[in-house]
Enzyme design. Structure first.
Site, short mmCIF file in Angstrom:
data_model
loop_
_atom_site.label_atom_id
_atom_site.label_comp_id
_atom_site.label_asym_id
_atom_site.label_seq_id
_atom_site.Cartn_x
_atom_site.Cartn_y
_atom_site.Cartn_z
N PRO A 173 0.80 -1.22 0.00
CG PRO A 173 -0.04 -1.08 2.14
CD PRO A 173 1.08 -1.65 1.37
CD GLU A 174 3.45 3.00 -4.01
OE1 GLU A 174 3.59 4.18 -4.36
OE2 GLU A 174 3.82 2.04 -4.69
#
Length: 264
Positions: free
Chosen positions: A2-3
């Site tokens: 996840p960014e």
DNA sequence: ATCGGTACCTGCACGC
DNA sequence: TGCGTGCAGGTACCGA
């Protein structure tokens, strides 16, 4: 995994929990607690109400009432899930006044920590890329002797950009990942600033990128991966010039780029 | 202060 | 079928 766009999507998906009470908590994995004591943490969060859910780059800060904060980082494979069966990588179970929130993380690179006040680490992070001004962004690049790719990944420069969105932003800006950050001219920095913001906004609108298994708290996948122009496209023709996308290691991470469209 | 390199985990795809 | 290798959205920590 996840960014910023994925974490933003997760935060939005758990927004309905605001107002609910944590009636019970179980923490099972020492590694993700980073030195915290499972029983002590359970006691610290139990009985409290979820007052607010906030994102700082890739970090999630859950404000508890009457006091305290639960800081969550998803690492590479962390997931917050509303309900669902707990599995072999379920490391935390929060039983709420209505529903259950699970933390699942196969690689255990994520973290769950309790704080009495806003954690120091969050105050050290760089600004939100979607809020920072160009002047501040450009000023922060000055004097940096590292590659622009490494700088984008540095959470103290701006917070939330990771490997996918760094590569996609550099492609859109026409900048080589190994270009020296401090040497970029104002005009090129301006293009990068615009590209980062544009990519992040589009990705948020798409619910993030699901490469292998990213899902939000409701189990929904994102679809921005179909709009990736370079990430994961080694050998495929560049969407602008048809020359093959290359992959090199920069800052110890795979970097995907077009050698013709992206200049140092 | 800044930088590059390493360590931390598990799972999966691949070639043999 | 099994085994070895390389790769994966992350950060923290170390010494230079």
């Amino acid at each position: 995994m996840p960014e910023l766009p994925e974490v933003e999507t997760v935060v939005r998906s758990i927004a309905p929990l605001v107002g609910r009470r944590i009636v019970g908590a179980e923490f099972r994995c020492l590694r993700v607690l980073r030195g915290g004591d499972p029983d002590e943490m359970a006691a610290q969060v139990s009985g409290k109400r979820i007052a607010r859910v906030e994102r700082y780059g890739k970090f999630i800060l859950i404000h508890l009432a009457p006091s305290g904060y639960l800081m969550v980082h998803l690492g590479m494979t962390g997931k917050l899930l509303l309900g669902g069966p707990s599995g072999k990588h379920t490391h935390a179970v929060l039983t709420l006044s209505r529903g259950v929130l699970l933390y699942d993380d196969s690689r255990q690179f994520g973290r769950l920590q309790y704080f009495d006040s806003v954690p120091q680490r969050l105050q050290e992070l760089g600004p939100e890329p979607l809020e920072v001004s160009f002047e501040d962004f450009f000023a922060r690049m000055k004097g940096r002797k590292t590659s622009i790719k490494a700088l984008l990944l540095n959470q103290n420069f701006v917070r939330g950009v990771g490997n996918i969105y760094a590569d996609e932003s550099l492609f859109r800006a026409g900048i080589h990942p190994q270009a020296m950050a401090g040497r970029l001219k104002r005009e090129r920095a301006r293009r990068l600033y615009g590209a980062v913001r544009e990519v992040l906004r589009e990705a948020i609108d798409a619910g993030g990128s699901s490469i292998s298994d990213y899902v939000d708290a409701e189990g929904r996948r994102g679809w921005f991966q179909i709009q990736h122009r370079v990430y994961g496209r080694e050998g495929e023709p560049c969407s602008k010039c048809r020359s093959p996308i290359r992959r090199v290691v920069v800052a110890q991470r795979s970097s995907h780029f077009c050698a013709k469209c992206q200049r140092r």
